[in-house]
Design a protein around this motif. Structure first.
Motif, PDB file in Angstrom:
ATOM      1  N   LYS A  69      31.642  27.854  46.815  1.00  0.00           N
ATOM      2  CA  LYS A  69      32.346  27.525  46.152  1.00  0.00           C
ATOM      3  C   LYS A  69      32.418  27.769  44.496  1.00  0.00           C
ATOM      4  O   LYS A  69      31.881  27.912  44.147  1.00  0.00           O
ATOM      5  CB  LYS A  69      32.202  26.437  46.397  1.00  0.00           C
ATOM      6  CG  LYS A  69      34.221  25.633  45.870  1.00  0.00           C
ATOM      7  CD  LYS A  69      34.073  24.507  45.826  1.00  0.00           C
ATOM      8  CE  LYS A  69      35.944  23.779  45.584  1.00  0.00           C
ATOM      9  NZ  LYS A  69      35.074  21.964  46.263  1.00  0.00           N
ATOM     10  N   HIS A  70      34.141  28.936  44.165  1.00  0.00           N
ATOM     11  CA  HIS A  70      33.314  29.110  43.207  1.00  0.00           C
ATOM     12  C   HIS A  70      34.974  28.917  42.223  1.00  0.00           C
ATOM     13  O   HIS A  70      36.363  29.457  42.501  1.00  0.00           O
ATOM     14  CB  HIS A  70      34.036  30.819  43.029  1.00  0.00           C
ATOM     15  CG  HIS A  70      33.347  31.936  41.940  1.00  0.00           C
ATOM     16  ND1 HIS A  70      33.454  33.162  41.596  1.00  0.00           N
ATOM     17  CD2 HIS A  70      33.525  31.497  40.503  1.00  0.00           C
ATOM     18  CE1 HIS A  70      33.375  33.974  40.299  1.00  0.00           C
ATOM     19  NE2 HIS A  70      33.265  32.516  39.201  1.00  0.00           N
ATOM     20  N   ASP A  71      34.969  28.559  41.353  1.00  0.00           N
ATOM     21  CA  ASP A  71      36.070  27.967  40.574  1.00  0.00           C
ATOM     22  C   ASP A  71      36.710  29.124  39.639  1.00  0.00           C
ATOM     23  O   ASP A  71      35.893  28.497  38.652  1.00  0.00           O
ATOM     24  CB  ASP A  71      35.931  26.483  40.091  1.00  0.00           C
ATOM     25  CG  ASP A  71      37.508  25.941  39.160  1.00  0.00           C
ATOM     26  OD1 ASP A  71      38.796  25.949  39.244  1.00  0.00           O
ATOM     27  OD2 ASP A  71      37.317  24.907  38.697  1.00  0.00           O
ATOM     28  N   ALA A  72      36.690  29.994  39.852  1.00  0.00           N
ATOM     29  CA  ALA A  72      37.155  30.766  38.825  1.00  0.00           C
ATOM     30  C   ALA A  72      38.880  31.396  38.462  1.00  0.00           C
ATOM     31  O   ALA A  72      39.403  29.796  38.041  1.00  0.00           O
ATOM     32  CB  ALA A  72      37.043  33.031  38.980  1.00  0.00           C
ATOM     33  N   SER A  73      39.808  32.083  38.195  1.00  0.00           N
ATOM     34  CA  SER A  73      40.614  32.039  37.310  1.00  0.00           C
ATOM     35  C   SER A  73      41.239  31.755  38.402  1.00  0.00           C
ATOM     36  O   SER A  73      42.965  30.616  38.242  1.00  0.00           O
ATOM     37  CB  SER A  73      41.300  33.812  36.961  1.00  0.00           C
ATOM     38  OG  SER A  73      41.251  34.835  38.270  1.00  0.00           O
ATOM     39  N   ARG A  74      41.328  31.542  39.375  1.00  0.00           N
ATOM     40  CA  ARG A  74      41.467  30.570  40.986  1.00  0.00           C
ATOM     41  C   ARG A  74      40.569  30.076  42.303  1.00  0.00           C
ATOM     42  O   ARG A  74      39.487  31.171  41.901  1.00  0.00           O
ATOM     43  CB  ARG A  74      42.337  31.881  41.832  1.00  0.00           C
ATOM     44  CG  ARG A  74      43.731  32.154  40.744  1.00  0.00           C
ATOM     45  CD  ARG A  74      44.531  33.558  42.004  1.00  0.00           C
ATOM     46  NE  ARG A  74      45.547  32.360  42.851  1.00  0.00           N
ATOM     47  CZ  ARG A  74      45.778  33.303  43.880  1.00  0.00           C
ATOM     48  NH1 ARG A  74      46.145  34.169  43.333  1.00  0.00           N
ATOM     49  NH2 ARG A  74      46.710  32.721  44.822  1.00  0.00           N
ATOM     50  N   LEU A  75      40.572  29.150  42.428  1.00  0.00           N
ATOM     51  CA  LEU A  75      39.702  29.136  43.302  1.00  0.00           C
ATOM     52  C   LEU A  75      39.003  29.042  44.478  1.00  0.00           C
ATOM     53  O   LEU A  75      40.375  29.842  44.909  1.00  0.00           O
ATOM     54  CB  LEU A  75      39.599  27.080  43.498  1.00  0.00           C
ATOM     55  CG  LEU A  75      38.479  26.858  44.329  1.00  0.00           C
ATOM     56  CD1 LEU A  75      37.329  25.882  43.621  1.00  0.00           C
ATOM     57  CD2 LEU A  75      38.688  25.287  45.196  1.00  0.00           C
TER      58      LEU A  75
END
Ligand code: MN
Length: 240
Positions: A69-75
């Motif tokens: 799960k990657h909470d980058a500029s968009r999850l």
């Protein structure tokens, strides 16, 4: 999904078509994979990001998979499936659905090194993919289609064909799934759909809200990982 750090185009080699045509060809898988990691390396500054450079991963008889799960500029959720010494990777904005009626967009991204499978932590803001990464699921997978013969050759052919059926043996996700390629963009990147097949692990009408919100390895929430200070070093992680 995060904005690219530099405008440098991805190396051509990364978009090379898979060598799945030579039936029965059994070159060493590490060698097959090495070339495709050039794009992964080109996008990252390893003096700034805690992500693994990618080298030699411990051998495994079974093919591995992870979902981060990657909470980058968009999850989003990154689905990674081992094939020929690398982790084939897809960014799934809405994450996997257990409902066979739901098709989830899965954007193929650059191959990742197998060492990435133990990475959980925070990529600094401003770096490629900056944000928090949680190990959301992990396990092994196998070919789930009906092509006869060597399952590894079948997986290569299925990937090349864009009809990739697989069975997950994860801690959270199990059972039969398919990735179906729907189109390629002009950089050779492909869009796929991730769909759960009907089986004992499917859940009609499953709600995404019911999804686990903790790390499958450390039990931490996204907030706890983000607050965890510096990086959880992937090479110090406990295996198994
Ligand atoms: Mn990602």
């Amino acid at each position: 999904m995060p904005a690219k750090k530099s405008a440098k185009p991805a190396p051509k080699s990364a978009a090379k078509k898979p060598a799945a045509r030579k039936s029965g060809a059994q070159r060493p898988s590490a060698r097959r994979g090495a070339k495709t990691l050039a794009e992964y390396a080109a996008k990252r500054d390893f003096t700034r990001t805690p992500e693994p450079r990618g080298g030699r991963a411990p051998a495994s008889k079974k093919l591995r998979f992870v979902i981060q799960k990657h909470d980058a500029s968009r999850l989003h959720y990154d689905l990674r499936l081992e094939l020929d010494g690398v982790m084939k990777s897809w960014a799934v904005p809405k994450g996997p659905s257990l409902d066979p009626a739901v098709k989830r967009l899965a954007m193929e991204v650059e191959d990742h090194p197998i060492e990435y499978n133990t990475f959980e932590g925070t990529i600094p803001e401003g770096e490629y993919g900056g944000g928090t990464v949680m190990l959301w699921d992990r396990g092994t997978y196998e070919y789930g289609g009906t092509m006869p013969g060597d399952p590894l050759a079948a997986l290569r052919a299925a990937y090349a064909k864009g009809d990739f059926k697989f069975i997950l043996h994860g801690e959270r996700l199990k059972g039969s799934w398919v990735l179906v390629r729907t189109r390629r963009d002009d950089r050779g990147k492909a869009q796929w759909l991730l769909i759960k097949h009907r089986d004992a692990f499917a859940e009609e009408g499953a709600e995404d809200d019911a999804r686990a919100t903790t790390s499958v390895t450390t039990g931490r929430s996204m907030e706890e990982i983000a607050a965890g200070g510096d990086v959880w070093q992937s090479n110090r992680s406990k295996r198994g």
